[in-house]
Structures are given as structure tokens and as C-alpha cells.
Design an enzyme around this catalytic site. Sequence first.
Site, PDB file in Angstrom:
ATOM      1  N   VAL A  63       0.830  -1.244  -0.163  1.00 42.09           N
ATOM      2  CA  VAL A  63       0.180   0.028   0.048  1.00 42.09           C
ATOM      3  C   VAL A  63       0.867   1.216   0.071  1.00 42.09           C
ATOM      4  CG1 VAL A  63      -2.070   1.232   1.108  1.00 42.09           C
ATOM      5  CG2 VAL A  63      -1.653  -1.360   1.443  1.00 42.09           C
ATOM      6  N   PRO A  64       1.567   1.555  -1.021  1.00 39.32           N
ATOM      7  CA  PRO A  64       2.451   2.713  -1.056  1.00 39.32           C
ATOM      8  C   PRO A  64       1.491   3.944  -0.913  1.00 39.32           C
ATOM      9  CG  PRO A  64       2.971   1.230  -3.040  1.00 39.32           C
ATOM     10  CD  PRO A  64       1.630   0.661  -2.259  1.00 39.32           C
ATOM     11  N   HIS A  65       2.126   4.892  -0.062  1.00 41.76           N
ATOM     12  CA  HIS A  65       1.299   6.059  -0.166  1.00 41.76           C
ATOM     13  C   HIS A  65       2.158   7.300   0.380  1.00 41.76           C
ATOM     14  CE1 HIS A  65       1.881   3.950   3.794  1.00 41.76           C
ATOM     15  NE2 HIS A  65       2.114   5.269   4.402  1.00 41.76           N
ATOM     16  N   ALA A  66       1.626   8.450   0.060  1.00 44.74           N
ATOM     17  CA  ALA A  66       2.476   9.680   0.434  1.00 44.74           C
ATOM     18  C   ALA A  66       1.396  10.753   0.491  1.00 44.74           C
ATOM     19  CB  ALA A  66       3.496   9.939  -0.785  1.00 44.74           C
TER      20      ALA A  66
END
Length: 149
Positions: A63-66
Site C-alpha cells: 500500500v504505497p502512500h504519500a
Amino acid sequence: MNSLPLALDAVVLDLDVDSAEAVLAELARLLSQQSGAPADAVRQALQEREQQGSTAIGHGVAVPHARSTEVREPVAAALRSRHPVAFAAPDGGAVQIFIALLVPADATTGHLEILSDLASRLMREDLREAVRTVPEAASFHRLLVDARG
């Protein structure tokens, strides 16, 4: 439960990617299309977050997030790679399902609530198997958006 801000046109299935960098670049492109934020800035934000620690949660899912000052509302993108990709998962496994999230820089609580809800959904083995095998983007999208944790 928070709604996953995932549009159908932000879902890509069975993409041929062979590295974490290629996955993040494609997710950044999709998030850029949804948010209007520059793809390079989104890619950089995702990469910087990965450098702090892998966003892989195990079981073939990440779950890549930024956060970004370039967006006003949360947006999501989903990618299923044709073949599993090394992504520094805590269980040592490769990852095939990527659900990315880009949120406004000041959306701390909302960001965490969406991530928590998404992680809870993806801990369900039946949902992981369904999104891993469903043949078309519309069904993949529906499974993720309608799932309960």
C-alpha cells in the site's frame, strides 16, 4: 468506514513491471492523472516514503502512500502486476497487488483512517485471492471499493 477514493480508470491489471521503481512510476502516473499533481513529484513522494520503510504489508500486497501539497483530496490507484515484484515485504514474499494513496499534506487523520481501513480489508484472504485472480478492472475495482474489513 472511509470510502476508498479509487476511480475505475485508476486501476491497471497485469502490467509487466519488474522492479519496485517501475511499480512506483506507474502508480505515480495513475495518481497524477487522478489528482492533477505532477507525476514526477508524486513518484518522488512515493519513493521517499518507501525509503522510510516498505509499505508492503505481506501476503503479496503493498500500500504505497504519500502526502502532497499538490492535492486537495485523497486519490487512490491500483495496480496488479503480471508477475510478483520484490518489494521488501515483512513476510519476505514478492508483491503483486499494489494499492496506492496520495493525500493532502495536512490530511494526517484522514490519511491514517483510509490506510487502516484498506489494510483491514486486505488482510482478508478471500479478498486478496479475488483481486489476484479477477479478470477485469471493473470487477477488481468493485471488490476493493465494496469490501468490508
